[in-house]
Design an enzyme around this catalytic site. Structure first.
Site, PDB file in Angstrom:
ATOM      1  NE  ARG A 154      27.986  52.687   5.307  1.00  0.00           N
ATOM      2  CZ  ARG A 154      28.477  51.657   5.991  1.00  0.00           C
ATOM      3  NH1 ARG A 154      29.572  51.055   5.564  1.00  0.00           N
ATOM      4  NH2 ARG A 154      27.884  51.239   7.089  1.00  0.00           N
ATOM      5  CE1 TYR A 209      22.864  61.062   7.189  1.00  0.00           C
ATOM      6  CE2 TYR A 209      20.652  61.206   8.069  1.00  0.00           C
ATOM      7  CZ  TYR A 209      21.603  61.633   7.192  1.00  0.00           C
ATOM      8  OH  TYR A 209      21.293  62.627   6.321  1.00  0.00           O
ATOM      9  CD  GLU A 210      22.667  55.193   5.377  1.00  0.00           C
ATOM     10  OE1 GLU A 210      21.461  55.341   5.585  1.00  0.00           O
ATOM     11  OE2 GLU A 210      23.192  54.106   5.078  1.00  0.00           O
ATOM     12  N   GLY A 211      26.031  54.466   9.324  1.00  0.00           N
ATOM     13  CA  GLY A 211      27.291  54.008   9.892  1.00  0.00           C
ATOM     14  C   GLY A 211      28.049  55.189  10.434  1.00  0.00           C
ATOM     15  CD  GLN A 254      31.004  54.916   6.908  1.00  0.00           C
ATOM     16  OE1 GLN A 254      31.493  54.433   5.887  1.00  0.00           O
ATOM     17  NE2 GLN A 254      29.734  54.728   7.248  1.00  0.00           N
TER      18      GLN A 254
END
Lengths: 598, 598
Positions: free
Chosen positions: B296, B440-442, B447
Site C-alpha cells: 500500500r 488495486y491493493e484495496g 482504505q
C-alpha cells in the site's frame, strides 16, 4: 458488456413539469411539440440509441477507424448501417429549418435526443453532431446560394460536415493560423494548408463531406482580424449539384487517441482546394462562433451523457456484486455477502453522480430552451434576455458538465474495483471517451476565461444580473415555505458565495487582470454549483407540488427526486466555500515564482 | 516523447534537512547511510531511471505483453535488458536483510528510489515491486528453511515474486475465497483454483517466479479465519535448490487493461500445484497483511510518481508552447505569442500539482522513516509509536496520494490541450497508468474504511492522539514566530476541522456505523490535507532557517519552497471546510433511498 436505458421519464418530467415547454406553444416549432409528440419522439430516439447505437459502442472502440493508402477512411463495423438508420429516422433535421427540409422542432428537444445519442455511442454521435454545427454556421452566415446548395443535403444527412480550426502551432490562439486562401477568377478561392484534430474529417458514412475551414486570404491583416471562413467540399459539386470532382482536401493520417476511437480524427491537408467564402472576408471568426457556441453546448452534453451511461452501469454492478456485509448487519442474509450498494461509501459515489447528472440534464435543457427563445420568440426583450442567459451559461454548461462528467465517470469505474480497469467491462472506455470533452471546443480553462473575461463584464454585467435575479426571485418566493427550506437555504448560501466572488472580481479583476485569470476556474465551478442547485430547487418545487396533488401514482419518483436534491445540497454544495476562499486568495500565490522555478 | 529527471535535489533536502535521517545513525543500516552514500545512491538510481527505464516506458505501453500458446509470456522489447541492469545494480536488495544477501539500507532510501522507478516506468517497476512484497512476507512469517531457500535468490533478483489474493467472485471480501489446499504426505500441499489480476504472474525476466497464494486448507473454517498462505514456485526446486520441475501454476490469459500494458496481469490457474505453507495454518491473512501494508505504501508512491513525471512534462510544454498573450501585456514580445506558463490558470494547475507532489514526497518518506524506526529502533516505546503512526497513515498515503496523483495527472494532461489526448505525446499513458493505483491493493474506499473503522479506534485512538500531538506541538512551537504564520495558521485551521470531524465520528459513528462509512472518504482526504499541510509546515520551517543562515547559495530553492507552501495553504487547504461539512451531514442523505431507486 455495458447496458444503456435512455432516461425518457426523467426528460419528460423536465420538459413538461419543470421547464413547462407548453408555455411556448406560440413559438414556431413548439406548436408541433405537443406532449404526445414529444413522448413519441423521445421513445423513438431511445429505441435507436438502445438497440442500434449502444451495441456497437464497445466494438467500435476496439476496432477503431482505418485509413487506407489512398487516404480513404473506413469506420468500424456497423457504423454505416447505424448512420443509415439515423438518416432514415430523420434525426439530422429534427430542429433544422423547414426552409431546407428540416422539421423545425425545438432545439431543446434536439438536445434531449443528443444526450441519448452520446450516451449510447459518443464516437458515433460526433459524425452528425459536427454536421449540425456546420449547418448552423451556413444557415446563419451563408449566402442564399450556399444555403440552397448545401443545406438540404446536409439536413437530410446525405452529406456530413466538419469544423477546421486547429493547426499544429495554434489551437486556442487562432490569430496564429496560417492556412491560406488565394482568390480565383471565378469568385472561388484556392485553399492550402494543414489542419489537425479534425473530427469526422474523412469517413465512409456520407456521399460528400462539407469542410468548414478557417483560412487567411492573401494580403489579409495578421491576427484574428484577417481570418475568413470557407466551405471546402470533399467533392466539388457538378452542374446538377451532385458530388463531382474530388477536391484537394485529403486525410493525411488519423490520430491515435486516448479514446473516441470510432470517430476518425484527421490531419487534413488542403492543397489548392476549391473553397467558397461564407459571410464576409476577414469575418470568419465571427461566423465560426455560431458553430462554436452550438458545439460547446453539445460538448457539455457529452460530459453529461457519458456520466449517465457510466452511472447506469455502476448501479447494475453495485446491485449485483456481493462483497462484504453492511456495517449495520446483513442485508442479504440468504447470500454469502451483501450487494455492495448497502455500503454508504458506494452510495456516496452513486448519489454524487446521480445528483449531478439529473441537475445537469435540467441545466442543459434549460439552456437549450433559452436558445430556442432567443431565436424564435416574437418579443425582442424576451429574445435578448434569453440570448444573454444562454451566452453567459454556455461556458458553464461546457466546462462544468464535462469536468463533473469526467470525475463522475471515473467514480463509476471505481465502483467496479479491478474489473473497472479491464477493457471487456467497458467502464474504462467511458473514462477515455469522457476525457476529450474537457479538452476540445475550447479547453475548460478557456471556458472559464470566456466566462470571467467576456461574458461576465459584457453589457455592464447585464446577463449576470439577470441570472442572479432569476435565482433570487425563486428563493425569495419560497422564503416562508417550510417544505422548501432544505433546498432553498443551502441554495441561498451558494448564491451568497457567488455574489461575494463576483464582488471580489469587480473590485480586483480590473486593477490586476491576473486576479480574474486566477479566479476563473473556481468562479466557473462556483457558478456551476449555483446553477445546478437552482435546477434542484426547481425540481424539488415541482416534486413537492406533485406529491401534494397525489403524484399521479408516481410517488416514489418524486420522493427520490427530493432525496437526491437533499444529497446535492448536503454533499455537493459545500464545495462553494472552498471556491470562494480560493478566488479571494487572488493571483499572488500563482504569480510569485519565475517560470524557471516550476 | 516524455522526459524525466529524477528529483534528487528535492529528495536530499527532505532526507537531510527535513527528516534529518542523521539522527538515526545509531540504527542498523542507517550508519551506512551517510550523506555521501545517500547522494551517490540517489544519483545512480537517477541514472538507471532516466537512461534505461524511462526510454522504454512509452514503447512498452504500445507493445504490451504477449502470451504465447504454451502459456509463456514475453515482456516488451528492452524489458529483459532493463531488468538485468536493475539486478546488476543490486537494487532489489537495497533495503533487504543482510542475512540473505541484502544491503540492509534504510527503507526510507528504498522508498525514495522507488518513486524514481515508478516515475520512469511504472509497469516495469511493478515486477521488482511485487517481489519486494513477497520478500517481506517470507521474511516475516516464513520458516528458517523457507527463508534460506527462497530469499537469497529473490533478493539478488534471479527470482521474482507475486501476490495471489483475488478470485473472480472475491476481491475486497477475501472470506469468500475458494482456492483450496490439500495436504500431501510430505508436508507440502496441493493447491488448486483460479486467481485473477495477478500482476507479474508470468513473464520472461527471471529464472523462477515465487507465487504467494492465499488458499483454504481442506476442512478449514469458512470466512477469513480459514485462509492460509502458501509459496507456490513456478518451478519446484530440485535437490540443489535450483528451478526443477514445472509446477502446476500457469497463466491462463493476460488481461487487456486500461493501462500498465507492459506489466503482465495474469489469470493464474493452479492445478494440483505444489505449495509450501508460510506461517501457521489459517493465519494466512495475517501473514499477507505484512505484504499488503508494504504494497500500500508502494502504491501510494506510484500515485506520487506518475503525478511527478506528468508534472515535469507539463512544465516543459507550458514553457515551450506559445499561445495567446498574458492578460497583463506581452511577456515574450519578440515572439508571436507568450508561452502559456504566463497564464494564471495554467500556473494554478501546475502549482496545484507541484504543491501536492512535494508534500506527498515528504509524507511518503516521513511514513517510510516511521517504518524503519518501527523495525529497527532499540527503544520499545519509540518502535511502538512509529508503528502506530505508520499503521494510521498507510491508508492515507495510499488513498490520498493516488487520488490526488490521478487528478494531478489529468490536470497535467489538460495543459497539453488536444495534444494531451494524442498517444504519441505520452500524457494519456500517464493518466491510464495512474488510474490503477486508486483501485488495486484495496480500492481507495476500502482504505478510507480501514482508516475510520480500524486504525482510528485502535487502542482507544492512541495513534490518532499521537499524530495530533505531533502536529499541535509543531504549530505550538511557532505560535509567536511571525515568519511562520502564513503556514501554521492555515494548518491550525485544518487541524481544527480534523478535530471536529474526529469528535463527530466518536459521537456518531458508534451509534450508527453507517455514519462512519458515510464519513470515511471525506475523513481520509481531510486527514490527508492536514498531513500534507504538516509536511509543508516542516519544509517551510527548514527553508526559513536555511535562508536565515545564507542558504548555502540555494536561495531560490528555498524561496520557491516557501512560495509553493503558500500556494498550498491558500489554494489546497480550503478543501478542508467542504470535507467537514460533508462529514457532519451524516449518513441520512446516503441511506434514504431504496437500492431500487438508484
Amino acid at each position: 458488456m455495458p447496458i444503456y436505458k435512455a432516461p425518457v421519464e426523467d426528460t419528460l418530467f423536465l420538459l413538461k413539469d419543470v421547464l413547462n415547454i407548453d408555455r411556448y406553444n406560440n413559438l414556431p416549432g413548439f406548436e408541433e411539440a405537443t406532449p404526445d409528440m414529444v413522448e413519441a419522439i423521445l421513445g423513438e430516439a431511445a429505441r435507436l440509441c438502445e438497440e442500434v447505437l449502444q451495441p456497437i459502442n464497445h466494438s467500435g472502440d476496439k476496432e477503431g477507424c482505418t485509413r487506407h493508402e489512398d487516404g480513404s477512411v473506413t469506420t468500424p463495423s456497423g457504423f454505416k448501417e447505424a448512420y443509415k438508420a439515423y438518416v432514415e429516422g430523420g434525426w439530422m433535421g429534427l430542429a433544422a429549418s423547414p426552409d431546407y427540409g428540416g422539421q423545425g422542432l425545438p432545439y431543446v428537444l434536439h438536445s434531449a435526443v443528443g444526450e441519448m445519442l452520446s450516451s449510447a455511442n459518443m464516437a458515433f454521435a460526433m459524425y452528425p453532431g459536427l454536421t449540425q454545427g456546420a449547418i448552423a454556421a451556413i444557415q446563419e452566415h451563408g449566402s442564399d446560394e450556399l444555403k440552397q446548395t448545401y443545406l438540404p443535403k446536409m439536413i437530410e444527412g446525405s452529406w456530413t460536415g466538419t469544423m477546421n480550426l486547429t493547426e499544429p502551432h495554434c489551437g486556442t490562439d487562432l490569430g496564429l493560423l496560417r492556412t491560406k486562401a488565394v482568390p480565383a477568377e471565378d469568385g472561388t478561392y484556392k485553399i492550402s494548408g494543414q489542419k489537425i484534430f479534425i473530427s469526422a474529417g474523412e469517413h465512409d458514412l456520407s456521399d460528400n463531406i462539407i469542410h468548414l475551414v478557417l483560412a487567411r486570404i492573401e494580403g489579409a491583416p495578421e491576427g484574428t482580424k484577417g481570418i475568413s471562413l470557407f466551405i471546402v467540399p470533399k467533392f466539388v459539386l457538378d452542374a446538377e449539384g451532385n458530388p463531382g470532382t474530388r477536391n484537394g482536401a485529403t486525410c493525411g493520417s488519423i490520430e491515435e487517441k486516448m479514446g473516441i476511437h470510432a470517430n476518425s480524427t484527421c490531419v487534413m491537408n488542403y492543397d489548392d482546394a476549391t473553397g467558397y467564402l461564407i459571410g464576409e472576408e476577414n469575418r470568419g471568426l465571427n461566423a465560426m462562433f455560431v458553430m462554436m457556441n452550438e458545439a460547446r453546448l453539445g460538448v457539455g452534453l457529452q460530459g453529461l451523457a457519458i456520466s449517465e451511461v457510466a452511472y447506469q452501469n455502476a448501479v447494475v454492478y453495485a446491485k449485483e456484486r456481493i462483497q462484504g456485509r453492511s456495517l449495520t448487519g446483513p442485508k442479504a442474509p440468504d447470500k454469502k455477502a451483501d450487494p455492495i450498494i448497502v455500503h454508504p461509501d458506494v452510495r456516496r459515489m452513486l448519489l454524487n453522480i446521480k445528483s449531478i447528472n439529473e441537475a445537469g440534464r435540467a441545466f442543459m435543457l434549460w439552456s437549450a430552451l433559452k436558445g430556442d427563445i432567443s431565436h424564435r420568440s416574437g418579443d425582442e426583450k424576451e429574445r435578448e434576455a434569453a440570448d444573454d442567459l444562454m451566452g453567459l451559461l454556455t461556458p458553464i454548461v461546457k466546462g462544468v458538465l464535462t469536468d463533473k462528467g469526467f470525475d463522475n465517470t471515473v467514480a463509476a469505474q471505481q465502483i467496479y474495483g479491478g474489473h473497472g480497469y479491464i477493457q471487456e467491462w467497458g467502464m474504462e472506455q467511458f473514462v477515455r471517451d469522457a476525457r476529450i470533452a474537457q479538452i476540445y471546443e475550447g479547453a475548460n480553462g478557456i471556458q472559464a476565461l470566456d466566462l470571467v473575461g467576456r461574458k461576465l463584464p459584457k453589457d455592464g454585467g447585464r446577463a449576470m444580473r439577470l441570472f442572479m435575479e432569476e435565482v433570487n426571485t425563486f428563493t425569495g418566493k419560497h422564503r416562508d415555505n417550510e417544505a422548501m427550506q432544505p433546498y432553498t437555504k443551502p441554495l441561498r448560501d451558494g448564491v451568497k458565495a457567488l455574489e461575494a466572488s463576483t464582488m471580489w472580481l469587480v473590485q480586483n479583476g480590473m486593477a490586476n487582470p491576473d486576479n480574474a485569470g486566477a479566479a476563473s476556474t473556481d468562479f466557473m465551478h462556483l457558478m456551476g454549483l449555483v446553477a445546478l442547485g437552482y435546477m434542484w430547487g426547481l425540481m424539488a418545487e415541482k416534486s413537492l407540488e406533485a406529491l401534494k396533488e397525489g403524484a399521479n401514482g408516481k410517488t416514489s419518483f418524486h420522493e427520490n427526486k427530493l432525496a437526491t436534491a437533499r444529497f446535492y445540497f448536503q454533499r455537493v454544495m459545500p464545495e462553494a466555500g472552498a471556491h470562494l476562499a480560493r478566488i479571494q486568495s487572488g493571483a499572488d500565490s500563482l504569480m510569485a515564482m519565475d517560470a524557471e522555478a516550476f
